[in-house]
Design a protein around this motif. Structure first.
Motif, short mmCIF file in Angstrom:
data_model
loop_
_atom_site.label_atom_id
_atom_site.label_comp_id
_atom_site.label_asym_id
_atom_site.label_seq_id
_atom_site.Cartn_x
_atom_site.Cartn_y
_atom_site.Cartn_z
N ASP A 127 24.57 56.44 0.91
CA ASP A 127 23.78 57.23 1.85
C ASP A 127 24.60 58.37 2.46
N VAL A 128 25.87 58.10 2.72
CA VAL A 128 26.74 59.16 3.25
C VAL A 128 26.88 60.29 2.24
N VAL A 129 27.08 59.92 0.98
CA VAL A 129 27.25 60.94 -0.06
C VAL A 129 25.98 61.77 -0.20
N SER A 130 24.82 61.10 -0.26
CA SER A 130 23.57 61.84 -0.44
C SER A 130 23.28 62.75 0.74
N ALA A 131 23.61 62.29 1.97
CA ALA A 131 23.37 63.12 3.14
C ALA A 131 24.25 64.36 3.13
N ALA A 132 25.51 64.21 2.71
CA ALA A 132 26.43 65.34 2.73
C ALA A 132 26.06 66.39 1.68
N VAL A 133 25.70 65.94 0.48
CA VAL A 133 25.36 66.88 -0.58
C VAL A 133 23.98 67.49 -0.34
N ASN A 134 23.05 66.66 0.19
CA ASN A 134 21.73 67.14 0.61
C ASN A 134 20.87 67.60 -0.57
N SER A 135 20.95 66.90 -1.69
CA SER A 135 20.07 67.22 -2.81
C SER A 135 18.61 67.04 -2.40
N SER A 136 17.77 67.85 -2.98
CA SER A 136 16.33 67.67 -2.78
C SER A 136 15.72 67.29 -4.12
N LEU A 137 15.03 66.16 -4.14
CA LEU A 137 14.57 65.58 -5.39
C LEU A 137 13.21 66.09 -5.83
N SER A 143 18.27 69.42 -7.87
CA SER A 143 18.80 68.06 -7.89
C SER A 143 19.73 67.75 -9.05
N GLY A 144 19.54 68.41 -10.20
CA GLY A 144 20.38 68.13 -11.35
C GLY A 144 20.28 66.68 -11.81
N PRO A 145 21.40 66.04 -12.13
CA PRO A 145 21.36 64.67 -12.65
C PRO A 145 20.74 63.66 -11.70
N ALA A 146 20.64 63.99 -10.40
CA ALA A 146 20.00 63.06 -9.47
C ALA A 146 18.58 62.73 -9.90
N MET A 149 18.91 60.01 -12.42
CA MET A 149 19.35 58.76 -11.79
C MET A 149 18.16 58.06 -11.12
N GLU A 150 17.34 58.85 -10.41
CA GLU A 150 16.14 58.26 -9.81
C GLU A 150 15.21 57.72 -10.89
N ARG A 151 14.98 58.49 -11.93
CA ARG A 151 14.10 58.03 -13.01
C ARG A 151 14.63 56.76 -13.66
N ASP A 377 17.30 59.26 -1.86
CA ASP A 377 17.42 57.89 -1.37
C ASP A 377 17.74 56.90 -2.48
N ALA A 378 17.49 57.30 -3.71
CA ALA A 378 17.80 56.41 -4.82
C ALA A 378 19.30 56.17 -4.97
N LEU A 379 20.13 57.07 -4.46
CA LEU A 379 21.58 56.93 -4.67
C LEU A 379 22.12 55.67 -4.02
N LYS A 380 21.61 55.29 -2.84
CA LYS A 380 22.14 54.09 -2.19
C LYS A 380 21.79 52.83 -2.97
N LEU A 381 20.61 52.80 -3.59
CA LEU A 381 20.28 51.67 -4.45
C LEU A 381 21.17 51.67 -5.69
#
Length: 514
Positions: A127-137, A143-146, A149-151, A377-381
């Motif tokens: 969650d810290v990483v996703s908040a800092a980078v602030n990708s929008s999905l 978002s790029g590879p994010a 990752m979500e898919r 939000d998928a990154l924390k999972l």
């Protein structure tokens, strides 16, 4: 037990104001933005925030401070938002005083109230990483590879549900949004088949989550479009009555666009007979949505996965990872059996996801979502699964379900409490009783006991209505909570209930069931 959750032993109380030995680092200017020139400030501020959190978690002696709403409002109102503080340290001191000193600590073993979980440590990192980078999905170019990752996580969830490779889905903010999204898709399918909006109905059990009714309101159908079936002796959807309701609606010229089955009701923690409900839906050609916001974690349980048998026949499924997957809020998903149904949530905007992107097979997640800008939000999972693995998550969930079963068994023999003796998950409904006291008086006594307990800050239980009476509720989602912790909270409730009862006029029993 070994735990990957941020539970720590209780310690000494925290101070209520900043001090010289505060864990926050010395004063430093607050950078305006996070960019390449501010990486040193980022390191400094993350260290300071880490130290503050470590102190807060390690010294939380009770689950809450007992602060009243009026006192909390006054504390916050004193902050002048037009006058920024001079340093990160000053800001963190204020955060401690205004928030952390009075936060509700879900990791504390005496917090046993709502469907809130302590969170897995790898999820905090993610969650810290996703908040800092602030990708929008919403789109690939934000978002790029994010996106993939979500898919990948959606595909993993669908596979765990038992769906085939035609499945798809999207991350959402929670069960309410996932359920709304599912019913939007079901409505779209019904309207595409020629149904009229005014004739659409949704069928749930009487114990289903209220979000289905909210969804019907949002979708222009009105709350009255949701029909409730009877429930059986365990609080589950009555399939015979479901058949009756579906036949009657068709005979009266209405279209049931969806049946919502529940895998984990909020109060009783019961799981509807999913296989039987699925068969009924197939007989009547009705969309089946399974709200597994609570029980979805059983997808990782080697001991209890069978309780979800039949979920693989659903058209859509809600899973809240921020409940029984031990993820921080918000982290939920809607999974659908047929990805084509997601078209009912699609709109193409020229500046964002034009139709040309579809032809070029550009993977824009906004094509499936009710949201536009959307956190990663998928990154924390992802970080949790890659660190702990699904079997460990299942073991943590089994721990709290085992505990709830033991508590129910113990309460059956406790003369001071009535208990609902069944449940598939980790909730326990109980009620302080006294044989010669009217049930209405006991309603007030139980509510008073809950409020008194909360005011002390020593424990937290929830309350609800069941069978027309007020009941108290334990929701056990902390694998570090022991039977002794639960017994301690029950003893506190018992004491507060006796005090509340002593302060009443004690009307005599009226013949009603307590």
């Amino acid at each position: 037990m070994s735990s990957a959750l941020p539970f720590v032993p209780t310690g000494t109380p925290r101070g209520s104001s900043g001090s010289a030995d505060s864990p926050a680092s010395p004063a430093s200017p607050v950078p305006a933005l996070l960019d390449a020139s501010s990486v040193d400030a980022l390191r400094h501020d993350l260290d300071a925030a880490r130290d503050l959190l470590v102190e807060a978690f390690s010294t939380a002696r009770r689950p809450l401070s007992g602060i009243t709403p009026d006192a909390a409002a006054a504390l916050v109102a004193e902050v002048d938002l037009d006058r920024p503080l001079p340093s990160t340290r000053a800001v963190l001191d204020e955060v401690r005083d205004v928030y952390l000193d009075h936060a509700v600590w879900f990791h504390h073993p005496h917090y046993q109230a709502h469907l809130n979980c302590p969170v897995a440590l790898p999820a905090v990192v993610g969650d810290v990483v996703s908040a800092a980078v602030n990708s929008s999905l919403d789109t690939w170019d934000q978002s790029g590879p994010a996106t993939f990752m979500e898919r990948h996580l959606i595909a993993w969830t669908a596979q765990r549900v038992g769906l085939d490779d035609t499945a798809d889905g999207i991350f959402t903010t929670g069960g309410t949004q996932s359920n709304l999204h599912a019913l939007l898709l079901a409505r779209g399918e019904a309207l595409a088949a020629g149904a009229e909006l005014s004739d659409l109905r949704v069928v749930t059990s009487a114990n289903a989550h209220f979000s289905s009714r909210k969804a019907a309101m949002v979708l222009g159908m009105g709350e009255d479009a949701v029909l409730a079936t009877r429930v059986d002796e365990r609080g589950r959807l009555d399939v015979d009555h479901l058949d009756e309701v579906l036949r009657r609606q068709r005979a009266e010229g209405r279209t049931v666009m969806a049946v919502v089955a529940t895998a984990g009701t909020t109060d009783l923690g019961c799981i509807d007979p999913l296989a039987s409900v699925a068969r009924a839906c197939r007989r009547h050609d009705v969309w089946l949505h399974v709200d597994a916001a609570y029980g979805g974690g059983l997808l990782t349980s080697r001991r209890r996965r069978h309780l979800l048998t039949g979920i693989e026949r659903a058209d859509s499924v809600t899973v809240d990872f921020h409940k029984t997957f031990f993820q921080p809020v918000a982290c939920s998903a809607l999974v659908v059996a047929d990805r084509r149904t997601l078209r009912h949530a699609t709109h193409h905007a020229a500046y964002l996801n034009p139709v040309d992107d579809v032809a070029e097979e550009i993977p824009n997640q906004v094509d499936k979502s009710l949201q536009t800008t959307r956190r990663f939000d998928a990154l924390k999972l992802w970080t949790t699964l890659r660190t702990l693995g699904p079997d460990r998550i299942g073991e943590l969930l089994d721990t709290v379900v085992d505990l709830a079963a033991q508590v129910r068994e113990d309460l059956v023999g406790d003369p001071d409490f009535a208990v609902v003796p069944h449940g598939d998950l980790s909730t326990v409904l109980f009620r302080f009783v006294e044989s010669d006291v009217a049930p209405a008086t006991l309603d007030a006594v139980n509510e008073a006991a809950r409020k008194r307990l909360y005011a002390t800050g020593l424990g937290a239980v929830a309350r609800t209505r069941h069978g027309g009476r007020t009941w108290l509720k334990l929701t056990l989602l902390n694998p570090a909570t022991t039977l002794g912790d639960v017994q301690h909270v029950l003893d506190l409730v018992r004491g507060h209930a006796r005090e509340a009862l002593a302060a009443t006029d004690r009307p005599q029993h009226t013949g009603e069931v307590a």
